[in-house]
Design a protein around this motif. Structure first.
Motif, short mmCIF file in Angstrom:
data_model
loop_
_atom_site.label_atom_id
_atom_site.label_comp_id
_atom_site.label_asym_id
_atom_site.label_seq_id
_atom_site.Cartn_x
_atom_site.Cartn_y
_atom_site.Cartn_z
N VAL A 1 -4.18 3.82 0.46
CA VAL A 1 -5.44 3.09 0.60
C VAL A 1 -6.18 3.69 1.79
N PRO A 2 -7.51 3.53 1.82
CA PRO A 2 -8.25 3.96 3.01
C PRO A 2 -7.78 3.21 4.25
N ALA A 3 -7.84 3.85 5.38
CA ALA A 3 -7.36 3.25 6.63
C ALA A 3 -8.03 1.90 6.92
N ILE B 1 1.70 1.85 6.63
CA ILE B 1 1.23 3.16 7.07
C ILE B 1 0.37 3.79 5.98
N THR B 2 -0.78 4.32 6.37
CA THR B 2 -1.62 5.11 5.49
C THR B 2 -2.44 6.10 6.30
N GLN B 3 -2.61 7.27 5.79
CA GLN B 3 -3.48 8.29 6.41
C GLN B 3 -3.28 8.39 7.92
N GLY C 1 -4.10 -4.59 2.74
CA GLY C 1 -2.98 -4.11 1.94
C GLY C 1 -1.64 -4.59 2.47
N VAL C 2 -1.47 -4.51 3.78
CA VAL C 2 -0.23 -4.97 4.40
C VAL C 2 -0.06 -6.47 4.19
N PRO D 1 -0.72 -3.97 -4.86
CA PRO D 1 -1.70 -2.91 -5.02
C PRO D 1 -1.70 -1.91 -3.86
N GLY D 2 -1.75 -0.63 -4.18
CA GLY D 2 -1.87 0.42 -3.18
C GLY D 2 -0.57 0.86 -2.54
N VAL D 3 0.55 0.17 -2.80
CA VAL D 3 1.83 0.52 -2.18
C VAL D 3 2.43 1.72 -2.90
N THR D 4 2.85 2.71 -2.11
CA THR D 4 3.50 3.89 -2.67
C THR D 4 4.99 3.93 -2.34
N GLY D 5 5.44 3.09 -1.41
CA GLY D 5 6.86 3.04 -1.06
C GLY D 5 7.13 1.92 -0.08
#
Length: 109
Positions: free
Chosen positions: A39-41, A77-79, A47-48, A12-16
């Protein structure tokens, strides 16, 4: 490492996912790369943890259960925020982060 990146991308939430394996010195390998999230920071750690668990399950098969392969710099990594998988485990007396630490964390093998 296509199968590892595909497994991670299914979380879930992974874009790459850009996880790769290269020489690690000695007879082992080194696992490195990054996982991108939408995902939010404040949810990045969770998520990781989930996405990396998916990848570790496949890495266990790829490495036939070998525990000594180094994990170097794998992060999510996000935001503009980054979270390293090394922060998920306690190294204890070990001086090097290996895939075996994650087998133990996720109850694999």
């Amino acid at each position: 490492m296509a199968e590892v990146n595909e497994a991670i991308a299914a979380a879930p939430g992974v874009t790459g996912s850009e996880i790769s394996v290269g020489p690690g010195g000695g007879l082992g390998s080194s696992i490195m790369g990054s996982i991108s999230f939408d995902v939010p920071a404040d949810r990045l750690r969770e998520g990781v943890d989930e996405a990396w668990r998916h990848g570790v399950q496949v890495l266990h098969q790829v490495f036939e259960g070998a525990r000594g392969n180094l994990v170097q710099g794998v992060s999510g990594i996000t935001q503009g925020k980054e979270f390293f998988v090394a922060e998920l485990v306690d190294l204890g007396d070990s001086t090097a982060l290996t895939i075996g630490h994650f087998y133990d964390r996720y109850g694999i093998g």
